[in-house]
Design a protein around this motif. Structure first.
Motif, short mmCIF file in Angstrom:
data_model
loop_
_atom_site.label_atom_id
_atom_site.label_comp_id
_atom_site.label_asym_id
_atom_site.label_seq_id
_atom_site.Cartn_x
_atom_site.Cartn_y
_atom_site.Cartn_z
N SER A 51 -2.80 -9.63 -5.16
CA SER A 51 -3.62 -10.31 -4.15
C SER A 51 -2.73 -10.69 -2.98
CB SER A 51 -4.26 -11.56 -4.74
OG SER A 51 -3.27 -12.55 -5.01
N ALA A 52 -3.35 -11.06 -1.86
CA ALA A 52 -2.58 -11.46 -0.68
C ALA A 52 -1.66 -12.63 -1.00
CB ALA A 52 -3.53 -11.83 0.45
N LYS A 53 -2.15 -13.59 -1.78
CA LYS A 53 -1.33 -14.74 -2.16
C LYS A 53 -0.18 -14.32 -3.05
CE LYS A 53 -1.66 -19.33 -4.28
NZ LYS A 53 -2.57 -20.31 -4.95
N GLY A 54 -0.46 -13.43 -4.02
CA GLY A 54 0.58 -12.97 -4.92
C GLY A 54 1.67 -12.21 -4.20
N VAL A 55 1.29 -11.40 -3.21
CA VAL A 55 2.26 -10.64 -2.43
C VAL A 55 3.10 -11.58 -1.58
CG1 VAL A 55 2.53 -8.98 -0.54
CG2 VAL A 55 0.87 -8.54 -2.38
N GLU A 56 2.47 -12.55 -0.96
CA GLU A 56 3.16 -13.45 -0.04
C GLU A 56 4.11 -14.39 -0.75
OE1 GLU A 56 2.08 -16.97 3.24
OE2 GLU A 56 0.49 -15.84 2.23
N ALA A 85 0.82 -1.22 0.00
CA ALA A 85 0.00 0.00 0.00
C ALA A 85 0.85 1.26 0.00
CB ALA A 85 -0.93 0.01 1.22
N ASP A 86 2.16 1.10 0.00
CA ASP A 86 3.09 2.23 0.05
C ASP A 86 3.56 2.55 -1.37
OD1 ASP A 86 5.26 3.97 0.33
OD2 ASP A 86 5.93 3.04 2.20
N ALA A 87 3.06 3.63 -1.95
CA ALA A 87 3.39 3.98 -3.34
C ALA A 87 4.88 4.20 -3.54
CB ALA A 87 2.61 5.23 -3.76
#
Length: 436
Positions: free
Chosen positions: A381-386, A327-329
């Motif tokens: 997505s949360a999965k993609g980030v993780e 969320a940090d641009a």
């Protein structure tokens, strides 16, 4: 298929009285060793089917501890008959003709293979065998000595589910609901949120294909989701956007394979995907001559773990330690180039036994694809980030070069890649790695 199952059930019913009479008691009270021994020695169809049903019914009532005992029994009590094998070898050495060679091959087969093969005689036996292997796979990590049992299961399932028995079907909104429900259940790459989401994935500018087997007519074995687009797609969010404008299939020039999901855990290790992609490409080319490019949009499931083990303290990735970095641009802008370059290193140069660490890369490169492009923010997505720090990869299937790419990979472990990926590798040279 319904008639065949009913027929098997009637045979089993006819054999139950014979079974109870043979055992001298209710078959349900028989122990598993007795049932399995009788199963592989009985030649009568009715009694054999009844025995298969009795073995299956008894297994279905087992708890986890009893299942472990069952697999230990298969390992120890139903292994190769060493006396029979030695005798067959001795006969072959005296007279090495085709018949004696065949006798050696038969004697070298473990008795547990015969047990599993005979269990398949029961109604829904194939489904049960797959479920039993799924139970076995759960135990292997803590009980690796059971590997010979799994090897036999895998061998039989690979022969039962070879490409010649598989049927390719296109899945669309008119497909029966019980099959569509299973797509939602089995989707392993990008979660299908609800029926509206599924309907979007089956829209006019989308295609979905699955392999089925005659023994499991309503159970997809593996399915692939395809988006018809113009140019390479780099973001799964854009592909799945409900509000995005639909493109007429005749205007698309590219087919993006954005999700491939194996549905049956008990069939792990039985290869379907390579056949699926190649046949779907063939189907799409026949339907839409305007398609000139075939590519995946694939996850990089092992990248984040590799990153944490090898580059956790890299200054350029300091922001990655924050749980909400996505969320940090500023963090997104600062890390994109670095992560993309490191991902190129991970996919091209990081190997084990001469093959890439990444399982998805091994699959597509082994099929003859080329590592074409690495996409930053491809899956937020949360999965993609993780799992992959938002990165998705295009593996391009250039039909004129599939065979040469495959040969390069198989013979030398070469990861054929584009100039764009080569640039990322060069940029990675400027990053200072941090040793463990």
């Amino acid at each position: 298929m319904t008639f065949f199952r009913t027929f098997l059930s009637s045979i089993a019913d006819a054999g139950r009285e014979l079974l109870d009479g043979r055992l001298g008691r209710d078959a349900k009270s028989a122990d598993m060793v007795t049932l399995c021994s009788d199963l592989i020695t009985q030649k009568g169809e009715a009694l054999g089917t009844a025995l298969a049903c009795a073995v299956v019914d008894l297994y279905r009532g087992f708890d986890d501890a009893e299942k472990l005992v069952f697999f230990e029994m298969l390992l120890n009590d139903f292994d190769v008959d060493s006396d029979a094998l030695n005798a067959a070898i001795a006969t072959y050495q005296k007279n090495p003709d085709p018949a004696s060679a065949q006798a050696v091959a038969q004697a070298a087969e473990s008795r547990r293979q015969r047990v599993v093969r005979a269990m398949n005689m029961a109604p829904n036996g194939t489904r049960t065998v797959i479920n039993i292997r799924e139970d076995l796979l759960k135990l292997l990590k803590s009980h690796p000595h059971l590997t010979p049992v799994d090897t036999d299961f895998a061998h039989l399932l690979a022969s039962w589910f070879n490409r010649g028995f598989l049927e390719l079907r296109r899945i669309d909104w008119s497909t029966p609901a019980n099959v569509l429900e299973k797509l939602i259940q089995y989707e392993a790459v990008h979660e299908i949120r609800d029926w509206d989401d599924l309907r979007r994935r089956l829209d006019s500018d989308r295609r979905c294909y699955a392999f089925f087997h005659p023994a499991l007519p309503d159970e997809p074995l593996i399915f692939v989701e395809v988006a018809l687009v113009q140019g390479l797609a780099g973001s799964v969010q854009a592909l799945l956007d409900d509000t995005a404008e639909r493109i007429a299939p005749k205007k698309a020039d590219t087919a993006i394979f954005y999700s491939i999901s194996n549905c049956q855990k008990g069939l792990r290790g039985v290869s379907f995907g390579n056949f699926l992609i190649k046949q779907v490409v063939s189907e799409l080319r026949k339907e839409l001559r305007n398609l000139t490019t075939f590519s995946t949009l694939s996850p990089v499931p092992g990248f984040r773990d590799w990153l944490n083990k090898n580059h956790a303290d890299l200054p350029q990735l300091e922001a990655l330690k924050k749980p909400d970095w996505i969320a940090d641009a500023d963090a997104i802008e600062a890390m994109g180039q670095t992560l993309s370059s490191l991902c190129a290193v991970y996919l091209v140069t990081e190997k084990s036994r001469g093959r890439p660490l990444d399982s998805v890369a091994r699959f597509h490169l082994g099929n003859g694809a080329r590592l074409e492009r690495i996409n930053w923010l491809g899956d937020v997505s949360a999965k993609g980030v993780e799992e992959s720090a938002t990165l998705l990869v295009n593996y391009k299937y250039d039909l004129a070069k599939i065979e040469s790419n495959h040969e390069a990979y198989v013979n030398s472990g070469a990861v054929v890649h584009s100039k764009q990926v080569e640039v990322l590798l060069e940029q990675a040279d400027d990053l200072k790695p941090v040793s463990n």
